[in-house]
Design a protein around this motif. Structure first.
Motif, PDB file in Angstrom:
ATOM      1  N   UNK A  74      -2.901  23.968  14.741  1.00  0.00           N
ATOM      2  CA  UNK A  74      -4.258  24.000  15.296  1.00  0.00           C
ATOM      3  C   UNK A  74      -5.038  22.759  14.876  1.00  0.00           C
ATOM      4  N   UNK A  75      -4.860  22.356  13.623  1.00  0.00           N
ATOM      5  CA  UNK A  75      -5.537  21.153  13.130  1.00  0.00           C
ATOM      6  C   UNK A  75      -5.066  19.923  13.896  1.00  0.00           C
ATOM      7  N   UNK A  76      -3.759  19.796  14.119  1.00  0.00           N
ATOM      8  CA  UNK A  76      -3.238  18.651  14.850  1.00  0.00           C
ATOM      9  C   UNK A  76      -3.651  18.689  16.311  1.00  0.00           C
ATOM     10  N   UNK A  77      -3.723  19.889  16.869  1.00  0.00           N
ATOM     11  CA  UNK A  77      -4.148  20.022  18.262  1.00  0.00           C
ATOM     12  C   UNK A  77      -5.555  19.470  18.449  1.00  0.00           C
ATOM     13  N   UNK A  78      -6.445  19.704  17.502  1.00  0.00           N
ATOM     14  CA  UNK A  78      -7.821  19.222  17.615  1.00  0.00           C
ATOM     15  C   UNK A  78      -7.924  17.753  17.235  1.00  0.00           C
ATOM     16  N   UNK A  79      -7.370  17.390  16.075  1.00  0.00           N
ATOM     17  CA  UNK A  79      -7.524  16.019  15.584  1.00  0.00           C
ATOM     18  C   UNK A  79      -6.696  15.024  16.390  1.00  0.00           C
ATOM     19  N   UNK A  80      -5.576  15.462  16.954  1.00  0.00           N
ATOM     20  CA  UNK A  80      -4.736  14.550  17.725  1.00  0.00           C
ATOM     21  C   UNK A  80      -5.189  14.332  19.145  1.00  0.00           C
ATOM     22  N   UNK A  81      -6.243  14.998  19.562  1.00  0.00           N
ATOM     23  CA  UNK A  81      -6.755  14.844  20.925  1.00  0.00           C
ATOM     24  C   UNK A  81      -7.787  13.714  20.950  1.00  0.00           C
ATOM     25  N   UNK A  82      -7.552  12.635  21.709  1.00  0.00           N
ATOM     26  CA  UNK A  82      -8.547  11.540  21.756  1.00  0.00           C
ATOM     27  C   UNK A  82      -9.922  12.003  22.225  1.00  0.00           C
ATOM     28  N   UNK A  83      -9.962  13.057  23.053  1.00  0.00           N
ATOM     29  CA  UNK A  83     -11.259  13.545  23.536  1.00  0.00           C
ATOM     30  C   UNK A  83     -12.131  14.057  22.397  1.00  0.00           C
ATOM     31  N   UNK A  84     -11.505  14.536  21.303  1.00  0.00           N
ATOM     32  CA  UNK A  84     -12.279  15.007  20.152  1.00  0.00           C
ATOM     33  C   UNK A  84     -13.106  13.885  19.552  1.00  0.00           C
ATOM     34  N   UNK A  85     -12.500  12.702  19.433  1.00  0.00           N
ATOM     35  CA  UNK A  85     -13.214  11.578  18.827  1.00  0.00           C
ATOM     36  C   UNK A  85     -14.246  11.003  19.785  1.00  0.00           C
ATOM     37  N   UNK A  86     -14.019  11.096  21.051  1.00  0.00           N
ATOM     38  CA  UNK A  86     -15.054  10.673  22.007  1.00  0.00           C
ATOM     39  C   UNK A  86     -16.239  11.637  21.962  1.00  0.00           C
ATOM     40  N   UNK A  87     -15.969  12.922  21.735  1.00  0.00           N
ATOM     41  CA  UNK A  87     -17.072  13.880  21.562  1.00  0.00           C
ATOM     42  C   UNK A  87     -17.934  13.509  20.365  1.00  0.00           C
ATOM     43  N   UNK A  88     -17.276  13.136  19.258  1.00  0.00           N
ATOM     44  CA  UNK A  88     -18.035  12.730  18.061  1.00  0.00           C
ATOM     45  C   UNK A  88     -18.853  11.470  18.341  1.00  0.00           C
ATOM     46  N   UNK A  89     -18.248  10.501  19.037  1.00  0.00           N
ATOM     47  CA  UNK A  89     -18.985   9.281  19.364  1.00  0.00           C
ATOM     48  C   UNK A  89     -20.168   9.584  20.262  1.00  0.00           C
ATOM     49  N   UNK A  90     -19.986  10.489  21.224  1.00  0.00           N
ATOM     50  CA  UNK A  90     -21.092  10.849  22.103  1.00  0.00           C
ATOM     51  C   UNK A  90     -22.199  11.551  21.329  1.00  0.00           C
TER      52      UNK A  90
ATOM     53  N   UNK B  39     -24.861  10.596  33.716  1.00  0.00           N
ATOM     54  CA  UNK B  39     -23.863   9.550  33.971  1.00  0.00           C
ATOM     55  C   UNK B  39     -23.435   8.902  32.661  1.00  0.00           C
ATOM     56  N   UNK B  40     -24.405   8.672  31.756  1.00  0.00           N
ATOM     57  CA  UNK B  40     -24.055   8.122  30.442  1.00  0.00           C
ATOM     58  C   UNK B  40     -23.133   9.070  29.682  1.00  0.00           C
ATOM     59  N   UNK B  41     -23.393  10.369  29.790  1.00  0.00           N
ATOM     60  CA  UNK B  41     -22.529  11.346  29.120  1.00  0.00           C
ATOM     61  C   UNK B  41     -21.117  11.321  29.705  1.00  0.00           C
ATOM     62  N   UNK B  42     -21.015  11.148  31.020  1.00  0.00           N
ATOM     63  CA  UNK B  42     -19.687  11.148  31.640  1.00  0.00           C
ATOM     64  C   UNK B  42     -18.848   9.962  31.190  1.00  0.00           C
ATOM     65  N   UNK B  43     -19.486   8.877  30.742  1.00  0.00           N
ATOM     66  CA  UNK B  43     -18.727   7.713  30.300  1.00  0.00           C
ATOM     67  C   UNK B  43     -17.885   8.010  29.073  1.00  0.00           C
ATOM     68  N   UNK B  44     -18.288   9.001  28.263  1.00  0.00           N
ATOM     69  CA  UNK B  44     -17.525   9.366  27.066  1.00  0.00           C
ATOM     70  C   UNK B  44     -16.913  10.750  27.142  1.00  0.00           C
ATOM     71  N   UNK B  45     -17.550  11.649  27.879  1.00  0.00           N
ATOM     72  CA  UNK B  45     -17.088  13.040  27.905  1.00  0.00           C
ATOM     73  C   UNK B  45     -16.102  13.326  29.026  1.00  0.00           C
ATOM     74  N   UNK B  46     -15.949  12.406  29.976  1.00  0.00           N
ATOM     75  CA  UNK B  46     -15.005  12.623  31.079  1.00  0.00           C
ATOM     76  C   UNK B  46     -13.613  12.135  30.679  1.00  0.00           C
ATOM     77  N   UNK B  47     -12.575  12.594  31.352  1.00  0.00           N
ATOM     78  CA  UNK B  47     -11.214  12.134  31.038  1.00  0.00           C
ATOM     79  C   UNK B  47     -11.044  10.649  31.345  1.00  0.00           C
ATOM     80  N   UNK B  48     -10.171   9.979  30.566  1.00  0.00           N
ATOM     81  CA  UNK B  48      -9.824   8.592  30.838  1.00  0.00           C
ATOM     82  C   UNK B  48      -8.779   8.536  31.957  1.00  0.00           C
ATOM     83  N   UNK B  49      -8.471   7.311  32.408  1.00  0.00           N
ATOM     84  CA  UNK B  49      -7.462   7.154  33.453  1.00  0.00           C
ATOM     85  C   UNK B  49      -6.110   7.681  32.996  1.00  0.00           C
TER      86      UNK B  49
END
Length: 418
Positions: free
Chosen positions: A102-118, A189-199
């Motif tokens: 569970x820890x790796x599932x959360x920490x290994x997801x790049x979206x988690x760190x983009x959430x923190x940056x946002x 729109x600013x939120x989508x720049x970090x909270x949306x999926x990358x390519x």
């Protein structure tokens, strides 16, 4: 005159609502700063071991805050921000390894760190774009009220003097009414720049959807083959036998009436059995009780037909779409069939509820445990069925039990149909 008054009232309400929404965005952004500090502190505690438990909990709270931003962006500004998170593994394991996974599932997801940056970037963005409509409304209203008060009561005018300054401050009211929603949309729109999926994440998501589509096609083809086999080996064979018996009875009705009556009786029995098999086949395709009483009533009827007691806890304010309803019903039916066949349980339970855009189902039992998805097994069939709807299945089944199968299906509920 009435139309103008109604229009002005509507514009005033929409402007006030925009200001309140912007203030809520700003307050939420500021409130996220302590959560950011706590989450980073929990991550720093990872080497000590305590962070393995605390970090996923705090980061999932950050994820819920990001989901709230996505929902507001869609509801308030019409900006759709897809969730970019990776699916959680459903492979069974013991409790200790489940904590690390569970820890790796959360920490290994790049979206988690983009959430923190946002969470950090959101503070200046939401304070500026969120509070600007309220500032324009207050400044414009203050200027109007001060000018009106000067004209009517002749008290000292503290509003800005000069035509240009007066025009500038008075223009803030229409600027707030017209530009306020655009400011909130800019924040979305600013939120989508970090909270949306990358390519890269979108490409992986397309691959996953392609795989689930082919699974759905394979499952549909297998279901059609099963229906064809059941018709050929069951009802069709009985109907052929029925026709032969009736034809033979026609030949014997004059020479041997008793034999003809016997053949007709057999034909009637065969017709009843064929009708029963056809009804069973129809129930296997789409149970009538599901169409008539919905998922709630169908699951309750299913629980009554099992040879062991099933505790039910169902909270549904409406009904999902027919395909989702059917998928959920057959997934629950398959899970309960596994309980009866393999678990050795004396009691089972089903919890069904709707939570934040997802139909969540938990099927559990007090059996021997050890259940896991295997090739060709019922749990894998459930997983393939739900993948077609972007759903997920998680199995928790330690040796000795209890077993719990959690299923989630994204959907929207309509009003209950009667």
């Amino acid at each position: 005159m009435m139309d103008f008054a109604e229009r002005a009232k509507r514009v005033a309400w929409q402007t006030l609502r925009t200001c309140l929404r912007g203030m809520l965005l700003a307050v939420t952004a500021i409130a996220g700063l302590p959560l950011l500090v706590v989450s980073l502190a929990c991550v720093l505690l990872l080497p000590a071991g305590l962070g393995v438990v605390l970090a996923p909990k705090s980061l999932l709270v950050v994820r819920r805050q990001a989901d709230l931003q996505r929902r507001w962006a869609l509801e308030w500004s019409g900006v759709t921000i897809a969730a970019p998170y990776r699916s959680r593994s459903t492979k069974p394991t013991n409790r200790l390894f489940r904590v690390f996974r569970r820890c790796w599932w959360v920490l290994g997801d790049p979206a988690t760190w983009r959430d923190l940056l946002w969470t950090l970037v959101n503070v200046p963005v939401s304070i500026v774009l969120g509070l600007l409509p309220a500032f324009l409304l207050v400044a414009g209203t203050w200027t109007v009220m001060d000018d009106v008060g000067t004209l009517l009561s002749e008290f000292n005018n503290v509003a800005p003097h000069g035509f240009l300054l007066q025009a500038f401050f008075l223009s803030m009211l229409p600027a707030c009414a017209i530009g306020g929603p655009w400011l909130l949309k800019a924040q979305a729109v600013a939120a989508s720049s970090l909270l949306a999926p990358t390519r890269k994440e979108m490409a992986a998501r397309v691959g996953q959807l392609t795989e689930s589509r082919w699974d759905a096609v394979d499952a549909s083809a297998a279901e059609l083959r099963r229906i064809e086999r059941d018709l050929h080996d069951g009802a069709q064979a009985r109907l052929v036998s029925l026709g032969m018996n009736i034809g033979f009875a026609e030949q014997m009705v004059r020479d041997n009436p008793d034999l003809a009556l016997t053949l007709l009786a057999e034909a009637r029995a065969s017709s009843g059995q064929a009708l029963s098999e056809l009804r069973a086949l129809v129930r296997g395709i789409h149970p009538p009780v599901l169409a008539e009483r919905g998922l709630d009533g169908a699951v309750r009827a299913l629980a009554l037909s099992l040879p062991l007691p099933v505790d039910l806890h169902i909270e549904l304010a409406g009904r999902p779409s027919a395909p989702v309803e059917s998928a959920a019903y057959f997934a629950i039916a398959e899970a309960l069939a596994n309980v009866v066949k393999h678990s050795g349980a004396t009691r089972a339970w089903v919890q069904l509820q709707y939570d934040h855009g997802k139909l969540v189902t938990i099927v559990g039992d007090d059996g021997t445990g050890g259940a896991h998805p295997r090739t060709g097994g019922g749990l894998q069939g459930i997983e393939r069925r739900l993948n077609a709807f972007d759903g997920m299945v998680a199995v928790t089944s330690p040796a000795g039990g209890p077993t719990q199968v959690t299923m989630e299906l994204p959907c929207e509920l309509s009003l209950a149909r009667t």
